[in-house]
Design a protein around this motif. Structure first.
Motif, PDB file in Angstrom:
ATOM      1  N   MET A 141      -3.618  10.630  -1.667  1.00  0.00           N
ATOM      2  CA  MET A 141      -3.491  10.494  -3.111  1.00  0.00           C
ATOM      3  C   MET A 141      -4.346   9.317  -3.586  1.00  0.00           C
ATOM      4  N   ALA A 142      -4.966   9.472  -4.709  1.00  0.00           N
ATOM      5  CA  ALA A 142      -5.849   8.451  -5.264  1.00  0.00           C
ATOM      6  C   ALA A 142      -5.045   7.262  -5.773  1.00  0.00           C
ATOM      7  N   SER A 143      -5.582   6.065  -5.542  1.00  0.00           N
ATOM      8  CA  SER A 143      -4.929   4.854  -6.026  1.00  0.00           C
ATOM      9  C   SER A 143      -5.171   4.694  -7.521  1.00  0.00           C
ATOM     10  N   GLU A 144      -4.455   3.740  -8.132  1.00  0.00           N
ATOM     11  CA  GLU A 144      -4.648   3.441  -9.560  1.00  0.00           C
ATOM     12  C   GLU A 144      -6.100   3.077  -9.842  1.00  0.00           C
ATOM     13  N   THR A 145      -6.686   2.271  -8.951  1.00  0.00           N
ATOM     14  CA  THR A 145      -8.079   1.857  -9.128  1.00  0.00           C
ATOM     15  C   THR A 145      -9.000   3.068  -9.122  1.00  0.00           C
ATOM     16  N   ASP A 146      -8.758   4.002  -8.189  1.00  0.00           N
ATOM     17  CA  ASP A 146      -9.602   5.199  -8.112  1.00  0.00           C
ATOM     18  C   ASP A 146      -9.484   6.065  -9.358  1.00  0.00           C
ATOM     19  N   ARG A 147      -8.367   5.987 -10.036  1.00  0.00           N
ATOM     20  CA  ARG A 147      -8.156   6.805 -11.233  1.00  0.00           C
ATOM     21  C   ARG A 147      -8.758   6.163 -12.486  1.00  0.00           C
ATOM     22  N   ASP A 148      -9.085   4.887 -12.407  1.00  0.00           N
ATOM     23  CA  ASP A 148      -9.634   4.164 -13.562  1.00  0.00           C
ATOM     24  C   ASP A 148     -11.139   4.435 -13.665  1.00  0.00           C
ATOM     25  N   PRO A 149     -11.587   5.102 -14.726  1.00  0.00           N
ATOM     26  CA  PRO A 149     -13.020   5.401 -14.855  1.00  0.00           C
ATOM     27  C   PRO A 149     -13.897   4.153 -14.830  1.00  0.00           C
ATOM     28  N   ARG A 150     -13.384   3.042 -15.333  1.00  0.00           N
ATOM     29  CA  ARG A 150     -14.183   1.808 -15.362  1.00  0.00           C
ATOM     30  C   ARG A 150     -14.535   1.338 -13.961  1.00  0.00           C
ATOM     31  N   HIS A 151     -13.640   1.552 -13.017  1.00  0.00           N
ATOM     32  CA  HIS A 151     -13.917   1.192 -11.619  1.00  0.00           C
ATOM     33  C   HIS A 151     -15.183   1.906 -11.154  1.00  0.00           C
ATOM     34  N   HIS A 152     -15.288   3.179 -11.479  1.00  0.00           N
ATOM     35  CA  HIS A 152     -16.435   3.976 -11.042  1.00  0.00           C
ATOM     36  C   HIS A 152     -17.691   3.657 -11.844  1.00  0.00           C
ATOM     37  N   THR A 153     -17.557   3.449 -13.148  1.00  0.00           N
ATOM     38  CA  THR A 153     -18.744   3.126 -13.944  1.00  0.00           C
ATOM     39  C   THR A 153     -19.317   1.771 -13.531  1.00  0.00           C
ATOM     40  N   GLN A 154     -18.452   0.832 -13.202  1.00  0.00           N
ATOM     41  CA  GLN A 154     -18.922  -0.483 -12.774  1.00  0.00           C
ATOM     42  C   GLN A 154     -19.633  -0.414 -11.422  1.00  0.00           C
ATOM     43  N   LYS A 155     -19.099   0.380 -10.508  1.00  0.00           N
ATOM     44  CA  LYS A 155     -19.752   0.564  -9.207  1.00  0.00           C
ATOM     45  C   LYS A 155     -21.127   1.202  -9.379  1.00  0.00           C
ATOM     46  N   MET A 156     -21.212   2.202 -10.238  1.00  0.00           N
ATOM     47  CA  MET A 156     -22.485   2.889 -10.449  1.00  0.00           C
ATOM     48  C   MET A 156     -23.493   1.974 -11.146  1.00  0.00           C
ATOM     49  N   GLN A 157     -23.027   1.184 -12.106  1.00  0.00           N
ATOM     50  CA  GLN A 157     -23.933   0.246 -12.779  1.00  0.00           C
ATOM     51  C   GLN A 157     -24.523  -0.738 -11.780  1.00  0.00           C
ATOM     52  N   LYS A 158     -23.710  -1.220 -10.862  1.00  0.00           N
ATOM     53  CA  LYS A 158     -24.180  -2.161  -9.851  1.00  0.00           C
ATOM     54  C   LYS A 158     -25.249  -1.500  -8.978  1.00  0.00           C
ATOM     55  N   ALA A 159     -24.988  -0.278  -8.529  1.00  0.00           N
ATOM     56  CA  ALA A 159     -25.956   0.431  -7.691  1.00  0.00           C
ATOM     57  C   ALA A 159     -27.244   0.718  -8.457  1.00  0.00           C
ATOM     58  N   LEU A 160     -27.118   1.124  -9.711  1.00  0.00           N
ATOM     59  CA  LEU A 160     -28.296   1.414 -10.526  1.00  0.00           C
ATOM     60  C   LEU A 160     -29.119   0.157 -10.780  1.00  0.00           C
ATOM     61  N   LYS A 161     -28.463  -0.969 -11.014  1.00  0.00           N
ATOM     62  CA  LYS A 161     -29.182  -2.228 -11.232  1.00  0.00           C
ATOM     63  C   LYS A 161     -29.949  -2.636  -9.981  1.00  0.00           C
ATOM     64  N   GLN A 162     -29.352  -2.405  -8.816  1.00  0.00           N
ATOM     65  CA  GLN A 162     -30.051  -2.718  -7.565  1.00  0.00           C
ATOM     66  C   GLN A 162     -31.289  -1.835  -7.410  1.00  0.00           C
ATOM     67  N   LEU A 163     -31.144  -0.554  -7.696  1.00  0.00           N
ATOM     68  CA  LEU A 163     -32.274   0.363  -7.605  1.00  0.00           C
ATOM     69  C   LEU A 163     -33.356  -0.010  -8.615  1.00  0.00           C
ATOM     70  N   GLN A 164     -32.953  -0.338  -9.822  1.00  0.00           N
ATOM     71  CA  GLN A 164     -33.905  -0.749 -10.860  1.00  0.00           C
ATOM     72  C   GLN A 164     -34.686  -1.987 -10.406  1.00  0.00           C
ATOM     73  N   GLY A 165     -33.994  -2.953  -9.841  1.00  0.00           N
ATOM     74  CA  GLY A 165     -34.653  -4.162  -9.351  1.00  0.00           C
ATOM     75  C   GLY A 165     -35.629  -3.865  -8.228  1.00  0.00           C
TER      76      GLY A 165
END
Length: 72
Positions: A1-25
């Protein structure tokens, strides 16, 4: 079962933003390593497109755009 963090869309958007910023750099760093103008244009354009994705993720998080606001 997914944790509260996994259910929070912001958790995922923040992870993706971090990965995208690394790729952009990485793309921008590589622009300075090669002399081919077409390569430079392709990598700089790619970095700009990724910047747009980062903005879209941020706008979703902050509900800055009407498309991301919940309907009443």
């Amino acid at each position: 079962m997914a944790s509260e963090t996994d259910r929070d869309p912001r958790h995922h958007t923040q992870k993706m933003q971090k990965a995208l910023k690394q790729l952009q750099g990485h793309l921008r760093e590589d622009v300075g390593k090669v002399d081919d103008p077409q390569f430079k244009a392709m990598f700089e354009t790619s970095a700009e497109v990724i910047g747009g994705l980062i903005k879209a993720f941020h706008d979703y998080e902050t509900r800055n755009e009407s498309a991301w606001r919940k309907a009443s």
